[in-house]
Write a protein that holds these residues in place. Structure first.
Motif, short mmCIF file in Angstrom:
data_model
loop_
_atom_site.label_atom_id
_atom_site.label_comp_id
_atom_site.label_asym_id
_atom_site.label_seq_id
_atom_site.Cartn_x
_atom_site.Cartn_y
_atom_site.Cartn_z
N PHE A 37 -40.07 -21.47 15.58
CA PHE A 37 -39.14 -20.80 16.83
C PHE A 37 -39.22 -21.77 18.02
CE2 PHE A 37 -38.85 -17.47 19.85
CZ PHE A 37 -37.99 -16.61 19.22
N VAL A 38 -38.16 -21.64 18.92
CA VAL A 38 -38.27 -22.44 20.10
C VAL A 38 -38.15 -21.55 21.24
CG1 VAL A 38 -37.10 -24.30 21.27
CG2 VAL A 38 -37.54 -24.62 18.86
N SER A 39 -37.09 -20.66 21.41
CA SER A 39 -36.77 -19.86 22.42
C SER A 39 -36.15 -18.69 22.44
CB SER A 39 -35.58 -20.54 23.46
OG SER A 39 -34.60 -21.06 23.09
N PHE A 40 -36.27 -17.78 23.17
CA PHE A 40 -35.57 -16.37 22.96
C PHE A 40 -34.93 -16.10 24.47
CE2 PHE A 40 -35.83 -11.58 23.72
CZ PHE A 40 -35.47 -11.21 22.35
N ASN A 41 -33.76 -15.87 24.46
CA ASN A 41 -32.92 -15.52 25.59
C ASN A 41 -32.96 -16.51 26.62
OD1 ASN A 41 -31.62 -13.34 24.60
ND2 ASN A 41 -32.75 -11.81 25.33
N SER A 42 -33.25 -17.73 26.25
CA SER A 42 -33.40 -18.93 27.23
C SER A 42 -32.70 -20.09 26.93
CB SER A 42 -35.03 -18.99 27.54
OG SER A 42 -35.21 -20.03 28.38
N GLN A 43 -32.17 -20.83 27.86
CA GLN A 43 -31.77 -22.39 27.56
C GLN A 43 -32.81 -23.30 27.50
OE1 GLN A 43 -28.46 -22.60 26.58
NE2 GLN A 43 -28.46 -20.62 26.83
N THR A 44 -33.99 -22.95 28.05
CA THR A 44 -35.06 -23.69 27.95
C THR A 44 -36.03 -23.68 26.88
OG1 THR A 44 -35.11 -23.58 30.39
CG2 THR A 44 -37.23 -24.34 29.57
N GLU A 45 -36.36 -24.61 26.42
CA GLU A 45 -37.23 -24.96 25.29
C GLU A 45 -38.47 -24.21 25.39
OE1 GLU A 45 -37.13 -28.02 22.53
OE2 GLU A 45 -35.05 -27.86 22.22
N ASN A 46 -39.26 -23.78 24.30
CA ASN A 46 -40.50 -23.01 24.34
C ASN A 46 -40.61 -22.16 25.64
OD1 ASN A 46 -41.11 -24.87 22.57
ND2 ASN A 46 -41.95 -26.48 23.90
N CYS A 47 -39.70 -21.24 25.39
CA CYS A 47 -39.30 -20.32 26.57
C CYS A 47 -39.24 -18.90 25.81
CB CYS A 47 -38.55 -20.42 27.71
SG CYS A 47 -38.58 -19.19 29.14
N ILE A 48 -39.76 -17.86 26.20
CA ILE A 48 -39.35 -16.46 25.78
C ILE A 48 -39.27 -15.44 27.03
CG2 ILE A 48 -40.30 -14.34 24.53
CD1 ILE A 48 -42.04 -16.37 22.80
N ASP A 49 -37.83 -15.31 27.36
CA ASP A 49 -37.50 -14.28 28.31
C ASP A 49 -37.21 -13.07 27.99
OD1 ASP A 49 -36.46 -13.21 30.90
OD2 ASP A 49 -34.90 -14.81 30.97
N LEU A 50 -38.28 -12.30 28.33
CA LEU A 50 -37.98 -10.71 27.92
C LEU A 50 -37.53 -9.90 28.96
CD1 LEU A 50 -41.64 -10.40 26.19
CD2 LEU A 50 -39.40 -10.83 25.06
N THR A 51 -36.85 -10.50 29.94
CA THR A 51 -36.07 -9.58 31.01
C THR A 51 -35.10 -8.56 30.29
OG1 THR A 51 -36.31 -11.33 32.53
CG2 THR A 51 -34.58 -9.55 32.96
N GLY A 52 -35.09 -7.47 30.82
CA GLY A 52 -34.16 -6.53 30.24
C GLY A 52 -34.65 -5.53 28.89
N ILE A 53 -35.71 -6.26 28.15
CA ILE A 53 -36.30 -5.45 27.30
C ILE A 53 -37.27 -4.25 27.45
CG2 ILE A 53 -37.78 -5.89 25.23
CD1 ILE A 53 -35.33 -7.43 24.95
N THR A 54 -36.66 -3.33 26.94
CA THR A 54 -37.39 -1.81 27.36
C THR A 54 -38.52 -1.52 26.40
OG1 THR A 54 -35.77 -0.61 26.28
CG2 THR A 54 -35.21 -1.12 28.84
N GLU A 55 -38.29 -1.88 25.17
CA GLU A 55 -39.40 -1.52 24.22
C GLU A 55 -39.57 -2.74 23.20
OE1 GLU A 55 -38.70 1.88 21.79
OE2 GLU A 55 -37.79 3.26 23.62
N ILE A 56 -40.75 -3.06 23.07
CA ILE A 56 -41.25 -4.14 22.12
C ILE A 56 -42.55 -3.84 21.47
CG2 ILE A 56 -42.51 -5.30 24.10
CD1 ILE A 56 -41.42 -8.04 22.68
N GLY A 57 -42.39 -3.95 20.33
CA GLY A 57 -43.54 -3.62 19.51
C GLY A 57 -44.80 -4.65 19.43
N ASN A 58 -45.81 -4.25 18.82
CA ASN A 58 -47.15 -5.15 18.60
C ASN A 58 -46.67 -6.53 17.72
OD1 ASN A 58 -48.72 -3.96 20.67
ND2 ASN A 58 -49.69 -2.52 18.79
#
Length: 379
Positions: free
Chosen positions: A329-350
């Motif tokens: 895994f490298v990125s989530f909703n981001s153009q930058t590597e090693n970045c996880i952008d959770l902006t806009g996520i309203t529910e997220i599980g453990n």
């Protein structure tokens, strides 16, 4: 006297026939090639009882082979038994019943086109869908059903689940690599339809395939390409007519990778699916995943332990362990590597992003609990 002699000769002939019927009744299959059909009194269609191929015949389209006025509706058990020449078989969508073992012994078969999976077009996307009093998923809806349970040369045994705990073992041609599903009307690929088959590499759907049942391709470790029939030809990915993808539908499909020319898998930008279910792509080989805007929820364990590296999505709900164990895994909703952008996520599980690439440290945009990143290095 002549009359008496004639009677005696007739009696003798009848006696000889009763002793050796083979000498008096011609075998309808003797020396005959082609498609043999029967119209039973209670049916308004013809049943294929036998096919005898010519020595050099490798492609068979049953619809084209039928005589004028014959509508083929059923294929009888053993109709193709022992055929060792046909490499491609096309079953027309007029067929409504395929008996168990109809294609047993087709040891050279490489491609098959079918209107449905199993005995009939009756199918459930998930166990229990048809309600009480009916078998929700049974062995008659496994792909292996039409190939039967008898071993033959150049066959491979496949044990398929047909619900959570029950299984059936079938024998499929080792050569069979490509399957096309071309139904007569809107159709659901049954739950558990192809699960456990480790020989097929390509599956093509017509746009009449509108749902893919749970665990439909689970454990198909050699499946490399999922495609659909478009106006321009065969396109890699899922048709925009697909409205449902069941839990674990492609779980364990480790050879199923991103679209690369005429192979692989891709989501359709105009996808009608709104949710990716539980463990839908667990352990799959997909890498760079662009999830269509129509998908609002990513289910529990959806991409768990898969090869996914980058994810782009507008989903607002992410289930428990959705990306747990994705070691590349490298990125989530981001153009930058090693970045996880959770902006806009309203529910997220453990544990949604637990046990990620241990060589990377991720920058997290957004405030969430530490349990979401269990055993993952984050800033």
């Amino acid at each position: 006297m002549k009359k008496l002699l004639s009677i005696i000769l007739l009696v003798l002939a009848m006696a000889m026939c009763s002793i050796g019927l083979v000498a008096c009744v011609e075998d309808p299959n003797d020396g005959e090639t082609g498609l043999l059909t029967t119209k039973y009194r209670s049916d308004d269609f013809y049943t294929v009882t036998r096919f005898i191929a010519e020595d050099d015949e490798t492609v068979l389209d049953l619809g084209a082979e039928a005589k004028e006025g014959e509508v083929i509706g059923r294929i009888k058990k053993g109709a193709f038994s022992g055929n060792d020449t046909i490499k491609e078989l096309i079953i027309p969508d007029t067929v409504t019943i395929i008996d168990e073992g109809a294609f047993a012994g087709m040891e050279a078969l490489e491609k098959i086109t079918l209107p449905f999976v199993g005995k009939t077009a009756v199918a459930d996307a998930y166990i229990g869908e048809t309600g009480e009093g009916e078998k929700s998923v049974d062995g008659e809806r496994n792909f292996g059903y039409v190939f039967g349970t008898s071993k033959y040369d150049y066959s491979t045994s496949v044990t398929q689940n047909y619900n959570v705990s029950e299984t059936g073992t079938y024998y499929l041609p080792l050569t069979l690599k490509e399957i096309t599903i071309k139904p007569a009307s809107d159709y659901t690929v049954p739950a558990y339809a192809f699960n456990g088959i480790k020989t097929i590499s390509k599956v093509i759907f017509s746009d009449k395939v509108v749902r893919i049942g749970e665990s439909a391709f689970a454990g198909c470790t050699t499946l490399k390409t999922v495609a659909y029939m478009a106006n321009t030809g065969v396109e890699v990915g899922l048709s925009n007519k697909i409205t449902y993808i069941g839990d674990s539908a492609f779980s364990g499909c480790s050879a199923l990778k991103d679209k690369n020319g005429e192979t692989g898998f891709a989501f359709n930008a105009n996808n009608a699916v709104t949710k990716l279910g539980k463990e839908t792509f667990k352990g799959a080989g997909l890498s760079v995943v662009v999830i269509p805007a129509n998908v609002t929820e990513i289910g529990a364990g959806c991409f768990r332990e898969s090869a996914v590296t980058k994810v782009t999505t507008s989903a607002t709900k992410i289930g428990v362990s959705a990306f747990n164990g994705c070691q590349d895994f490298v990125s989530f909703n981001s153009q930058t590597e090693n970045c996880i952008d959770l902006t806009g996520i309203t529910e997220i599980g453990n544990y949604a992003f637990a046990n990620l690439n241990e060589l990377a440290t991720f920058t997290v945009v957004g405030s969430v609990s530490d349990s979401i990143f269990w055993d993952t290095n984050v800033l």
